[in-house]
Design a protein around this motif. Structure first.
Motif, PDB file in Angstrom:
ATOM      1  N   UNK A 148       0.805  -1.206   0.000  1.00  0.00           N
ATOM      2  CA  UNK A 148       0.000   0.000   0.000  1.00  0.00           C
ATOM      3  C   UNK A 148       0.847   1.270   0.000  1.00  0.00           C
ATOM      4  N   UNK A 149       2.099   1.165   0.396  1.00  0.00           N
ATOM      5  CA  UNK A 149       2.927   2.369   0.521  1.00  0.00           C
ATOM      6  C   UNK A 149       3.609   2.738  -0.785  1.00  0.00           C
ATOM      7  N   UNK A 150       3.722   1.787  -1.725  1.00  0.00           N
ATOM      8  CA  UNK A 150       4.383   2.090  -2.984  1.00  0.00           C
ATOM      9  C   UNK A 150       3.412   2.777  -3.948  1.00  0.00           C
ATOM     10  N   UNK A 151       3.964   3.665  -4.742  1.00  0.00           N
ATOM     11  CA  UNK A 151       3.146   4.376  -5.718  1.00  0.00           C
ATOM     12  C   UNK A 151       2.701   3.418  -6.816  1.00  0.00           C
ATOM     13  N   UNK A 152       1.429   3.429  -7.120  1.00  0.00           N
ATOM     14  CA  UNK A 152       0.894   2.557  -8.161  1.00  0.00           C
ATOM     15  C   UNK A 152      -0.316   3.230  -8.791  1.00  0.00           C
ATOM     16  N   UNK A 153      -0.391   3.241 -10.111  1.00  0.00           N
ATOM     17  CA  UNK A 153      -1.544   3.877 -10.764  1.00  0.00           C
ATOM     18  C   UNK A 153      -2.869   3.285 -10.312  1.00  0.00           C
ATOM     19  N   UNK A 154      -2.884   2.007  -9.984  1.00  0.00           N
ATOM     20  CA  UNK A 154      -4.136   1.364  -9.592  1.00  0.00           C
ATOM     21  C   UNK A 154      -4.347   1.386  -8.087  1.00  0.00           C
TER      22      UNK A 154
END
Length: 283
Positions: free
Chosen positions: A145-151
């Motif tokens: 949840x902490x990593x940047x992800x478009x989705x």
């Protein structure tokens, strides 16, 4: 000194030089336990080894001291049962680390042996009964949840091994899969010399605000099963895989299951507020 034609006591004088050299013997210490995960207070036998122990028929000078460092208060000091010998049997009731402190031919070193105590009811799954395994699943989910992800989600994979000599569990984090392909675990689970790959993991986090996990609901997808079969073929032995979900449920399944039997092979667990897992019969 070289040859002398007559006995030294018959020599009135001698001139010359000679060189004396020596090589210091360096030894190394190792330590192992007969078990690394305890289901409550249990007796553990620690065994230390020194290499080399003999050189030229002479024992290498050495000493050992066992030292316990607990993760939490209580449980006493199990090292007090261990004298200055290479084998120690003692009872451990809380998680911690037993250190074997060596002095080998005047050189000091220390080897840690990690012991964890499971305070949760047994699940029947030896990995779930390992607190380190459960804690790592939590850490991987946090990273999802902490990593940047478009989705808004990223699957985080991990790999668990056992030492071929000692049986000690080993966790190895893996490179996170691409956020653009977060509905299929495409991580590589490498072979490690001296270790056997036992269990693959990867998270199934929900997208932010979603109440269901995208792609395949709450169970392992067909792609997950197929990837596990490929892993088992690559490592040439059965392997299992577990996927934690944001809602606290966990699904685990083995390799070597025919396609039509895959749903029945999945073991489902529900996470409790105390961090323990229990079997879950929810579809």
């Amino acid at each position: 000194m070289g040859p002398i034609s007559n006995d030294p006591e018959n020599q009135s004088s001698y001139s010359g030089s000679f060189t004396v050299s020596y090589t210091r013997v360096s030894g190394s210490g190792s330590a192992r336990a007969d078990k690394y995960v305890l289901q409550g207070p249990e007796e553990v036998t620690f065994t230390a080894s020194i290499s080399p122990i003999m050189v030229g028929g002479v024992q290498v000078p050495h000493s050992i001291r066992w030292r316990w460092v607990a993760d939490e208060a209580g449980g006493g000091n199990p090292a007090q049962d261990c004298g200055p010998w290479l084998v120690c049997t003692t009872t451990i009731s809380v998680s911690g680390t037993m250190f074997a402190d060596f002095v080998i031919n005047g050189e000091s070193s220390s080897v840690p042996v990690r012991i964890v105590v499971n305070h949760c009811p047994p699940t029947g799954d030896p990995w779930l009964d390992n607190p380190n395994f459960r804690n790592q699943l939590d850490a991987d989910m946090t990273q999802s949840h902490s990593e940047a992800s478009p989705s808004g989600r990223t699957e985080v994979p991990g790999a668990w091994y056992t030492n071929d000599t000692t049986g000690e569990p080993l966790y190895r984090p893996l490179t996170t899969i691409s956020p653009t392909d977060n509905c299929q675990n495409t991580a590589s689970y490498p072979a490690i010399p001296g270790y056997t790959f036992r269990r693959a993991t990867h998270t199934h986090p929900n997208a932010i605000g979603d109440t269901t996990t995208p792609c395949n609901g709450f169970g392992p997808s067909g792609a997950d099963f197929d990837a596990l079969e490929q892993l088992a073929a690559f490592h040439n032995h059965p392997i299992s895989m577990c996927e934690p979900h944001t809602d606290g449920r966990l699904t685990c399944h083995p390799s070597g299951v025919p396609v039509d039997a895959r749903p029945a092979s999945v073991q489902k667990y529900a996470k409790q507020t105390n961090g323990c897992f229990i079997k879950d019969s929810t579809p």
